[in-house]
Enzyme design. Structure first.
Site, PDB file in Angstrom:
ATOM      1  N   PHE A 111     -42.174  13.591  -5.243  1.00  0.00           N
ATOM      2  CA  PHE A 111     -41.163  12.899  -4.435  1.00  0.00           C
ATOM      3  C   PHE A 111     -40.081  12.248  -5.276  1.00  0.00           C
ATOM      4  CE2 PHE A 111     -43.452   9.024  -5.408  1.00  0.00           C
ATOM      5  CZ  PHE A 111     -42.562   7.976  -5.194  1.00  0.00           C
ATOM      6  N   LYS A 112     -40.375  11.967  -6.538  1.00  0.00           N
ATOM      7  CA  LYS A 112     -39.367  11.321  -7.383  1.00  0.00           C
ATOM      8  C   LYS A 112     -38.121  12.191  -7.553  1.00  0.00           C
ATOM      9  CE  LYS A 112     -42.153   7.858  -8.129  1.00  0.00           C
ATOM     10  NZ  LYS A 112     -42.734   7.499  -9.400  1.00  0.00           N
ATOM     11  N   ASP A 113     -38.282  13.519  -7.384  1.00  0.00           N
ATOM     12  CA  ASP A 113     -37.122  14.410  -7.503  1.00  0.00           C
ATOM     13  C   ASP A 113     -36.034  14.074  -6.481  1.00  0.00           C
ATOM     14  OD1 ASP A 113     -38.002  16.104  -9.608  1.00  0.00           O
ATOM     15  OD2 ASP A 113     -39.255  17.230  -8.213  1.00  0.00           O
ATOM     16  N   THR A 144     -42.194   9.923 -12.335  1.00  0.00           N
ATOM     17  CA  THR A 144     -40.823   9.493 -12.613  1.00  0.00           C
ATOM     18  C   THR A 144     -40.296  10.123 -13.888  1.00  0.00           C
ATOM     19  OG1 THR A 144     -40.910   7.387 -11.416  1.00  0.00           O
ATOM     20  CG2 THR A 144     -39.398   7.506 -13.253  1.00  0.00           C
TER      21      THR A 144
END
Length: 466
Positions: A111-113, A144
């Site tokens: 999800f950090k993308d 991250t």
């Protein structure tokens, strides 16, 4: 739109200056001077937008005139062009009450993308347009670092150094960071845990002469642009679930260790998105669960779990929530943070605790519970959960009420955490980009948990010509 510090000792800043500052110069976190609110008619208009158009509409409220609309659109389109799903963050219905938003379709399968691909493009934009030297410094519990490195590797005018805890991230997470051999990337593997890495980063950003001398910029969720970019997918999740919900209240369940992801949902709620419940999912490092249930915010003993990205005891974004909980009283925030530093804890009770429990529900899943959920959902629905999402599913099952619908955020692809999947006696096929990592050489520097050594590594790195 201006931005101020949660501790009240920074002059209001514009959006670009806020992004460049990262951690506020007074040690606080930057927040908008006033959170913009969205009307019901605007929500209705937004509900049919594509992900990128929704992103642009939300960012326009916070950026205003600082970035031309055409430039912002180009940045957004470039940021999401390499996602593997046309919707960026698709929502899958699992059963009548559960939907899963898949946030792992970006280049590093996490999800950090969603935020960091944009941050990489944005930093590059600032560097070129304003002649800024960008030295990104960050700590990671796993995802991250890979996403940040992928977002800026090879970009002119930018160098990035990421600290990660040695042997305390998954093998795939490690490989995604350390197989990058670009000259503008430095990986420091620190003998310690994530909280140790994060403390070094915060201390270096708090050293204002050092920060200014080396043009330090933040990539962690201490940087408000990370929070804002994540807020977009809460709106998108809500809109994509409305039809199936058929008028039922919609909850959102969020695996969260550093409080950044859940705070993005809290911000969306403050803007007017009618989320029914925000449910925090943690693991055995359950400081956030204890805070919500007892009012005690106190770091405990660190535990290594099957969901290492949430192996965190000091949640850096907690201060942003505290600011709004205290009715935006910066003096009270400063007093509470001083108390945390001197006494090692913050304790809320009575009406204050009741307010926290109105804002959130929380559950810390055990290692055994996490694995049980992975096995169960593979067997019942043929859906393979990563261990962080499995913690989220455990929290959904506990707190989603009758006649309610829940969107649980899937924060990573299960291939990133095969160590846990193997324990469930499940064999998975790795996506080709992940499978290829195991044949690549690694580039990292293993160091002791020593801030002076980090400084020496940085100063050597910054003098290199790229």
């Amino acid at each position: 739109m201006k931005y101020i510090s949660t501790r009240g000792q920074v002059e209001p800043k514009g959006f670009i200056d806020t992004v460049l500052m990262g951690l506020a110069d007074d040690g606080g976190l930057m927040v908008p001077e006033k959170v913009p609110t969205v009307s019901e008619s605007t929500l209705q208009a937004w509900s049919k937008l594509s992900y990128i158009d929704l992103f642009l509409n939300i960012f326009a409220l916070y950026v205003e005139d600082e970035i031309p609309a055409d430039d912002l659109r180009q940045l957004a389109e470039k940021s999401y062009a390499n996602f593997r799903h046309p919707e960026v963050a698709p929502v899958r219905q699992i059963n009548d009450s559960l939907h899963i938003m898949e946030l792992f379709h970006g280049p590093t399968f996490a999800f950090k993308d969603v935020a960091l691909q944009f941050m990489g493009e944005f930093y590059s934009y600032i560097s070129k347009k304003y002649g800024e030297v960008i030295h990104i410094l960050g700590a990671t519990s796993g995802d991250t670092g890979a996403a940040a490195i992928q977002g800026v590797r090879g970009k002119e005018g930018i160098k990035i150094c990421i600290l990660h805890p040695h042997n305390r991230v998954s093998k795939v997470q490690e490989l995604q960071m350390t197989t990058v051999d670009d000259q503008n990337v430095l990986n420091l593997s620190v003998k310690g845990n994530f909280d140790d890495c994060q403390k070094i980063i915060k201390d270096l950003f708090a050293d204002l002469p050092f920060k200014k001398q080396h043009h330090l910029r933040a990539i962690n969720s201490i940087n408000f642009v990370r929070i804002l970019a994540q807020t977009v997918y809460y709106f998108y999740a809500y809109f994509r679930t409305q039809e199936a919900a058929a008028g039922r209240p919609i909850n959102i369940c969020v695996p969260s260790g550093n409080f950044g992801n859940i705070f993005s949902g809290f911000l969306a709620q403050k803007m007017g998105l009618p989320i029914n419940k925000l449910i925090i999912a943690t693991n055995e490092n359950n400081i956030l669960e204890r805070f919500v249930k007892t009012g005690e915010y106190k770091p405990g003993d660190f535990r290594s779990t099957h969901s290492p990205s949430m192996d965190i005891q000091v949640a850096s974004n907690f201060e942003r929530y505290l600011y709004y909980f205290l009715n935006e009283d910066a003096a009270k925030v400063s007093a509470y943070m001083q108390q945390l530093q001197s006494e090692g804890q913050i304790v809320l009770s009575g009406a204050d605790l009741e307010q926290v429990q109105q804002d959130f529900a929380a559950h810390g899943a055990s290692n055994a519970e996490c694995l049980d959920e992975i096995r169960k959902y593979k067997q019942q629905y043929d859906y393979l959960l990563d261990p962080h999402t499995a913690c989220g599913i455990a929290a959904y099952e506990l707190y989603n009420g009758d006649n309610e619908v829940c969107v649980t955020l899937a924060t990573a692809h299960p291939a990133k955490f095969d160590e846990a999947i193997i324990l469930c006696d499940i064999k998975q096929d790795f996506p080709a980009p992940i499978a290829a990592l195991f044949d690549m050489p690694q580039y990292q520097t293993v160091i002791d948990h020593d801030q002076d050594e980090v400084v020496r590594q940085l100063e050597s790195f910054y003098t290199l010509q790229v």
